[in-house]
Motif scaffolding. Sequence first.
Motif, short mmCIF file in Angstrom:
data_model
loop_
_atom_site.label_atom_id
_atom_site.label_comp_id
_atom_site.label_asym_id
_atom_site.label_seq_id
_atom_site.Cartn_x
_atom_site.Cartn_y
_atom_site.Cartn_z
N ASP A 21 -9.92 6.11 3.45
CA ASP A 21 -10.75 7.15 2.86
C ASP A 21 -12.24 6.86 3.02
OD1 ASP A 21 -10.53 9.64 1.00
OD2 ASP A 21 -12.10 8.41 0.09
N TYR A 40 -0.27 6.61 3.84
CA TYR A 40 -1.58 6.35 3.23
C TYR A 40 -2.67 6.35 4.31
CZ TYR A 40 -1.34 1.52 4.95
OH TYR A 40 -1.28 0.41 5.75
N ARG A 41 -3.90 6.65 3.90
CA ARG A 41 -4.97 6.81 4.89
C ARG A 41 -6.26 6.12 4.43
NH1 ARG A 41 -8.49 10.47 2.91
NH2 ARG A 41 -9.51 10.56 4.93
N ARG A 82 1.32 5.99 -8.30
CA ARG A 82 0.46 6.66 -7.33
C ARG A 82 -0.99 6.48 -7.75
NH1 ARG A 82 4.04 6.12 -4.69
NH2 ARG A 82 5.26 7.60 -3.43
N CYS A 132 3.70 7.64 10.04
CA CYS A 132 3.64 6.69 8.94
C CYS A 132 3.97 5.30 9.46
CB CYS A 132 4.62 7.10 7.84
SG CYS A 132 4.32 8.75 7.15
N LEU A 150 0.83 -1.21 0.00
CA LEU A 150 0.00 0.00 0.00
C LEU A 150 0.86 1.26 0.00
CD1 LEU A 150 -2.94 -0.96 2.41
CD2 LEU A 150 -2.60 -1.48 -0.01
N THR A 151 1.97 1.22 0.72
CA THR A 151 2.89 2.36 0.70
C THR A 151 3.49 2.54 -0.68
OG1 THR A 151 3.38 2.05 3.05
CG2 THR A 151 4.94 3.35 1.77
N MET A 180 0.66 4.16 -2.87
CA MET A 180 0.09 5.45 -2.48
C MET A 180 1.06 6.39 -1.81
SD MET A 180 -3.67 4.30 -1.08
CE MET A 180 -3.02 2.88 -0.19
N PHE A 216 -8.56 3.31 0.18
CA PHE A 216 -7.49 4.11 0.77
C PHE A 216 -7.06 5.20 -0.20
CE2 PHE A 216 -7.10 -0.08 2.78
CZ PHE A 216 -6.98 0.25 4.12
N PRO A 258 -3.81 8.50 -0.82
CA PRO A 258 -2.53 9.05 -0.35
C PRO A 258 -2.73 10.00 0.82
CG PRO A 258 -2.66 9.12 -2.75
CD PRO A 258 -4.03 8.75 -2.26
N ALA A 259 -1.66 10.28 1.52
CA ALA A 259 -1.73 11.04 2.78
C ALA A 259 -2.49 12.35 2.65
CB ALA A 259 -0.32 11.31 3.30
#
Length: 358
Positions: free
Chosen positions: A156, A153-154, A198, A328, A145-146, A149, A284, A286-287
């Motif tokens: 959503d 990552y968060r 991304r 993170c 996931l990192t 994104m 999810f 991106p930040a």
Amino acid sequence: MLAARFINRGFAARAGFATRAGVGHSGHLSADSMKNQHDAPDVTETGLSQKHRYLFDLNGFLVIRNAFSPEEVAKANAAIDANADKLKERKGKLRTSALYGRESHALAGDGETGRIDGGGLLGWDAPHADVFRSVLAHPSLVPALTDLMGAGYRLDHSPLLLAMNKGAEGHTLHGGAVTEAGEPAWPLRFECVGGQMRNQLLTVCLQLTDAPAGAGGFCVVPGSHKSNFPIPPALADLADEELAQYVQQPPIMAGDVLVFTEAALHGTLPWTADHQRRTVIYRFAPAGSAYGRGYADGGWPAAMLDGMIDAQRAVCEPPFHPRMNRVCLDDDASPVEPRPREPWKIEFDEQVFGARYF
């Protein structure tokens, strides 16, 4: 308390990945030398394998096999059984094979049985929420996931359980890089720049029952995340045989995790197996990005956050860039504290804006 570790290590070379160059033949400074201490951190050293990177970039989706153990799958199914009274079947105007004002005969199933939806899983009474919370920061998923994104990552959207009994209808194909109206689908964007992928909105599905070839369930048009032209409505409805031949239903077994970009045209085929289909979908971002607003208007529900470990809570933070002191996760799904901002910067911002952040 969060582990008191700071993001201050150098970049490790990642075999099989796009590398961060050192000093090149032209004498330019390396990316390491130019990186600002408050830029997005490089918290993972593994990520996707070279094979999986290639497949995701090629197809827009990936199945991570056996990401969850049989014991974890059994706990998830037991939790669903214990909360069966919270699940709702979609009927009438809520049917998923007749969206956008069109009826799809190919996706209608038996014409009566609707999809079953369930929400609020992260807030179910203990221990039922535990396995669903683990997806947020699972060691088998965090590096991937990192990679897809970026750091920080968060979550959503609040997770959604999808269940289908035999004969249940499918879902009109949706998503895609370009809308049916011909507009770029910016909120769903997939990009690959400088060897880094991304995804503005990434869907992660925990499969809880087997979905073998021909059973139905998730379907996708591989490579459609890079399309440049409007989606033909006949493709979204599977109403054209020539177009429908490009729709695939990848086999996904219990314990597997499906990861796909929302920029890929995807949907659901009617369910034909005798057993119930069960999958839990997470979205999810991106930040610093957001599509949903569940985190707003007072934040995520208290029941969802109560009892979460620090790593899981970090993934539930609202959107803001990692340099704004975002926690993170590293390869082991452990939280890594950000490097603190300099006190003199904080003091000045408070004088100008009356707050630490603006």
